[in-house]
Design an enzyme around this catalytic site. Structure first.
Site, mmCIF file in Angstrom:
data_model
loop_
_atom_site.group_PDB
_atom_site.id
_atom_site.type_symbol
_atom_site.label_atom_id
_atom_site.label_comp_id
_atom_site.label_asym_id
_atom_site.label_seq_id
_atom_site.Cartn_x
_atom_site.Cartn_y
_atom_site.Cartn_z
ATOM 1 N N ASP A 52 0.834 -1.196 0.000
ATOM 2 C CA ASP A 52 0.000 0.000 0.000
ATOM 3 C C ASP A 52 0.870 1.248 0.000
ATOM 4 O O ASP A 52 2.073 1.181 0.264
ATOM 5 C CB ASP A 52 -0.987 0.004 1.165
ATOM 6 C CG ASP A 52 -0.381 -0.478 2.463
ATOM 7 O OD1 ASP A 52 -1.042 -1.218 3.191
ATOM 8 O OD2 ASP A 52 0.797 -0.092 2.764
ATOM 9 N N ASP B 87 1.368 5.182 1.258
ATOM 10 C CA ASP B 87 1.000 6.227 2.204
ATOM 11 C C ASP B 87 1.550 7.564 1.715
ATOM 12 O O ASP B 87 2.681 7.640 1.231
ATOM 13 C CB ASP B 87 1.580 5.927 3.592
ATOM 14 C CG ASP B 87 0.978 4.657 4.204
ATOM 15 O OD1 ASP B 87 -0.121 4.263 3.772
ATOM 16 O OD2 ASP B 87 1.616 4.068 5.083
ATOM 17 N N ASP C 198 9.902 5.482 12.947
ATOM 18 C CA ASP C 198 10.680 4.521 13.743
ATOM 19 C C ASP C 198 12.098 4.290 13.191
ATOM 20 O O ASP C 198 13.084 4.674 13.798
ATOM 21 C CB ASP C 198 9.918 3.209 13.959
ATOM 22 C CG ASP C 198 9.298 2.621 12.706
ATOM 23 O OD1 ASP C 198 9.529 3.152 11.600
ATOM 24 O OD2 ASP C 198 8.588 1.595 12.823
#
Ligand code: ATP
Ligand code: MG
Length: 458
Positions: free
Chosen positions: A67, A69, A145
Site C-alpha cells: 500500500d 501512504d 521509527d
C-alpha cells in the site's frame, strides 16, 4: 552529521539530503494510479505532497509495496475538500482515506514531535489531549521509527528526501532506530517487535545500538495493548516470513515477552521435537502464503502453544490426574494465559482447542469414531496438524498415512482397513490425551456419513 552522508550529486535542503531523480530507483511506473492522483492533486493545489514510509522503502529495494501512504502539509479537512472519494478516520490524529475502487490511499498530515506514534491515546491528568499533533516535514521524519522508514519521495521534483541517513542504511541493509533507542522503545515498546519484523521481512541486520536495549526494555512489551500485540503477531507470522520472524524474536530474546510459555517450553525441549514442530509449522505457513493459499492464525497458535499445553498436561498426569481432564484443563489454562498478553480472538482459540482435542482422537480408530472425525468441520486443520507432528515420529507417521487413505476411502474400504488394524491401536500417542474407552452404545445410531456429520455437530 548529515554532511558525511551526502551522496555524490545530492544537495541539502534544511535537514534533508536531496537525492535527485537520476540517482535513485523510484519510478512513477511502479506507484499506484491512486497514489499518483493524490500526490498530483495535492501538489497542483499548492500543498507539499510526498510518498512516505514502507512504499518508498520497498520501491527503493525493488519490491512491490502493498500500500501507498502519502504525507502532506494539508490538514485532513483540506484533503477532504480536494477529493470527493475521501473520508476522515481516527480521533486524536485524523487521517484521510482516499478511495479509488479497491485501493485506499492513506493521507496523513505531517506530525509534530509531540506525537509518540504508537497510536495510543495521550492522557494528561486523565484527559485525552490533542496537543501539537501537526508539525513540519522535518519533525514528521524524526518521529518515525527506523531510518529506512523515514524516506520521502517528493512529487514536486521526483527526488527522495532523507533526513536520517536512511539511504545509507538501505544500502548497508541495516535497520536503525531514529533517535535514542532506549527512549524510543519507552515511548512505544512495540517498536522492538517491529525491528524483528522488518529484519525478517527484508533480511536486514538490526544495528547493534538498536538491539542493545532489548535485554533491559523487553519486559515493557508486557504493558503493550494485547489487541495491538495480536495485530503485530499477524504481521510477524502470517505475511510469508513467519519462520524468519520467529528466529529474529528468539535471537534477540524477545519471544518470551510475547509468548512466555512457548519460550519456556522451547528452553525445556530436550529432544528438540517441539522446536522442530514450530519451525515446520512456520515453514508450511510461509509456503502457503507464497502460494496464495488460505492460512489461519489458529493453526499457527496451535503449534506455538502445543509445547506448553503438553507440558502442563503431563505435569497434571504425573500428579495423578486422568489424561482427558489433565488435557482439557491444560489447554484452557494455556490459552487463558496467552490471551491476556496477545488478544487472540475467541473465534481462533475455539479452533485451537478443537485442533488439540482431535489429536488423541486420531488414534481411536473404531468405525463410528472414524466417521465422526472425518465429518468434523475442523477435520482438515486437525489432520494437517497431525501430519506436522508425524514428521518427527514414525508411530504418528503410520497413523497419519492411515488417515490420508481414510479420506479417500469408500465406506466399504474403510470397514476393511479398520478390521485389519491390530486391537491395540486405541492408545494415546505422544503425551496426548488418552480417553477412557467408553462402552459402545449399540443401536443408537447407524454409522454412515450423514448421521456422522450431525453427530459431530452436537
Ligand atoms: P509494511 O510494508 O509492513 O506495511 P510499513 O513501513 O508501511 O511496512 P506500517 O506499520 O504500515 O509499516 O507504518 C507506516 C509508516 O509509519 C512506517 O514506515 C513508519 O514510518 C511509521 N510508523 C509506523 N509505526 C510506527 C511506530 N510505532 N513508531 C514510529 N513510526 C511508525
Ligand atoms: Mg504499511
Amino acid at each position: 552529521m548529515n554532511e558525511e552522508r551526502i551522496a555524490h550529486g545530492a544537495a541539502v535542503d534544511g535537514a534533508f539530503q536531496v537525492i535527485p531523480r537520476a540517482e535513485h530507483g523510484v519510478s512513477r511506473k511502479r506507484i499506484s494510479t491512486g497514489a499518483l492522483r493524490v500526490l498530483y492533486r495535492l501538489h497542483e493545489s499548492g500543498f507539499r505532497a510526498c510518498l512516505v514510509g514502507g512504499a518508498v522503502r520497498d520501491l527503493l529495494l525493488g519490491g512491490h509495496p502493498k500500500d501507498f501512504d502519502v504525507a502532506t502539509d494539508a490538514t485532513p479537512e483540506q484533503v477532504r475538500a480536494l477529493f470527493r472519494n475521501c473520508r476522515l478516520i481516527g480521533r486524536r490524529f485524523r487521517l484521510a482515506h482516499v478511495v479509488f475502487g479497491r485501493e485506499i490511499v492513506e493521507v496523513a498530515t505531517f506530525r509534530g514531535s509531540g506525537d509518540d506514534g504508537n497510536g495510543d491515546r495521550h492522557l494528561v491528568d486523565g484527559r485525552i489531549v490533542r496537543d501539537n499533533v501537526y508539525g513540519t516535514i522535518e519533525e514528521d521524519a524524526l518521529r518515525r521509527d527506523f531510518t529506512i522508514n523515514a524516506l520521502y519521495y517528493d512529487i514536486a521534483d521526483f527526488s527522495v528526501r532523507d533526513a536520517v541517513g536512511g539511504m545509507a542504511d538501505l544500502q548497508r541493509r541495516v535497520l536503525r532506530l531514529i533517535g535514542d533507542p532506549a527512549q524510543r522503545y519507552r515511548e512505544d515498546p512495540v517498536r522492538m517487535l517491529r525491528a524483528a519484523r522488518f529484519a525478517a521481512k527484508l533480511g536486514f541486520e538490526i544495528a547493534p545500538e538498536t538491539a542493545a536495549p532489548f535485554a533491559d526494555l523487553g519486559p515493557l512489551l508486557a504493558e503493550a495493548a494485547p489487541a495491538r500485540l495480536f495485530d503485530e503477531s499477524l504481521k510477524l507470522f502470517m505475511a510469508g516470513h513467519g519462520l524468519a520472524s520467529f528466529r529474529e524474536l528468539e535471537r534477540h530474546g524477545l519471544l518470551g515477552h510475547v509468548f512466555p510459555e512457548t519460550a519456556k517450553a522451547l528452553a525445556h525441549d530436550a529432544d528438540g521435537a517441539f522446536r522442530r514442530l514450530v519451525e515446520r509449522t512456520f515453514a508450511s505457513t510461509d509456503a502457503r502464503v507464497r502460494e496464495d493459499k488460505p492460512v489461519t492464525p489458529a493453526f499457527l497458535f496451535a503449534a506455538l502453544l502445543w509445547g506448553p499445553a503438553c507440558r502442563r498436561a503431563q505435569a497434571a498426569i504425573d500428579d495423578g490426574a486422568d489424561a482427558a481432564t489433565a488435557w482439557q484443563n491444560a489447554a484452557a489454562r494455556v490459552l487463558r494465559e496467552q490471551v491476556q498478553r496477545v488478544a487472540v480472538p475467541r473465534r481462533f482459540t475455539l479452533v485451537i482447542e478443537e485442533i488439540w482435542a482431535m489429536q488423541p482422537r486420531f488414534a481411536q480408530r473404531t468405525k463410528k469414531r472414524v466417521l465422526r472425525l472425518l465429518g468434523h468441520p475442523r477435520f482438515r486443520a486437525a489432520y494437517d496438524f497431525l501430519m506436522l507432528r508425524a514428521d518427527d515420529s514414525p508411530e504418528l507417521a503410520e497413523l497419519g498415512a492411515w488417515w490420508t487413505q481414510a479420506q479417500e476411502a469408500t465406506e466399504v474400504e474403510l470397514s476393511e482397513t479398520l478390521q485389519a488394524l491390530p486391537p491395540t491401536v486405541d492408545a494415546a500417542v505422544d503425551g496426548a490425551p488418552r480417553k477412557r474407552p467408553r462402552r459402545r452404545r449399540r443401536g443408537r445410531r447407524r454409522g454412515g456419513a450423514a448421521a456422522t456429520v450431525a453427530d459431530a455437530a452436537d
